[in-house]
Design an enzyme around this catalytic site. Sequence first.
Site, PDB file in Angstrom:
ATOM      1  N   TYR A 255       0.835  -1.209   0.000  1.00 38.04           N
ATOM      2  CA  TYR A 255       0.000   0.000   0.000  1.00 38.04           C
ATOM      3  C   TYR A 255       0.871   1.260   0.000  1.00 38.04           C
ATOM      4  CZ  TYR A 255      -3.886   3.126   1.203  1.00 38.04           C
ATOM      5  OH  TYR A 255      -4.825   4.136   1.191  1.00 38.04           O
TER       6      TYR A 255
ATOM      7  N   LYS B  54       1.182   4.124  -2.963  1.00 34.35           N
ATOM      8  CA  LYS B  54       0.799   5.527  -2.763  1.00 34.35           C
ATOM      9  C   LYS B  54       1.994   6.479  -2.968  1.00 34.35           C
ATOM     10  CE  LYS B  54      -3.571   4.802  -1.968  1.00 34.35           C
ATOM     11  NZ  LYS B  54      -4.566   5.212  -2.973  1.00 34.35           N
TER      12      LYS B  54
END
Length: 268
Positions: A172, A176
């Site tokens: 994740y 990002k």
Amino acid sequence: MDVPGFALITGAASGMGKETAKKFAQDGAAGAALLDLNADALEKVKSEVQPLSNNKNFKIVTHALDVSDEEAVMKAVESVKESFGRIDYAVNAAGIAFKHEGGGAFAETKDYRKVLAVNLDGTFFVMRAVAKTMLEQSPLKSSIDGRELGRGSIVNFASVAGLTGIGLSTAYTASKHAVIGLTKTMSEDYAAKGLRFNAVCPGYMDTPMTRQNEVISKAFDERVANWTPMGRAGQPGEVADAVIFLCGGRSSFVTGSAMVVDGGYTER
Ligand SMILES: NC(=O)c1ccc[n+]([C@@H]2O[C@H](COP(=O)([O-])OP(=O)(O)OC[C@H]3O[C@@H](n4cnc5c(N)ncnc54)[C@H](O)[C@@H]3O)[C@@H](O)[C@H]2O)c1
């Protein structure tokens, strides 16, 4: 907020994407294309968004698709362009979160690839298709003061996990951080051609994503209580306001930025 044009929003069936769709309608957009994996939820959101517009000609279309499916994205963007004639704003909110039990050393390749496929590849596929469309269209003017607004504005959902490391979130945080890199580089490529690209970096937000399972929910409560100076979770509409600002004429000189909306999470 000066968003007179047509918007395309991914992840529009839930959380911050849904709130963004509502604000486009409330703030005077000409139309909105809602994209999401969840076809049933999309239709429900469509019926909630439509009545929020004061514009009797407000157009709304939905496309159920997986943003990591390159072909499906190209077809949907083409279809939205046909429906509206142009796409002035694109918001990439579709995303998934995942905690790797035991951390990165134990992360399974399939989980890693899945998160990157949706959060990074999906964002790229939509950005690329929409940017091509935007480059071909004439610039828009502000509905408030008539200033030239360029050919289009794209806002990508990064996260505070795009700026800092966050435990158990290897894929994740990688996705990002990469979304911010994509945003800045596309901004560099097309700033002089009238396209703006910005990222928004929410902190810990009260949405279905952060309550999807016990591990994520527990980590969420801990981060809100101990790491968020404002001492509360953010509400989806508080990020949607930032997205509408970054899309619209009020931010006409803002490009390549990664705006934090995090209750102070990254301030120290
Ligand atoms: N909630 C938070 O605390 C938080 C914080 C920072 C960043 N974000 C980011 O904000 C964005 C929105 O998150 P949210 O909290 O509103 O989540 P959410 O789970 O409420 O909504 C995400 C939406 O994306 C859709 N989606 C998931 N995978 C998809 C795919 N492959 N193709 C198309 N649609 C897909 C889901 O169906 C859902 O409707 C995400 O990119 C997320 O990573 C969330």
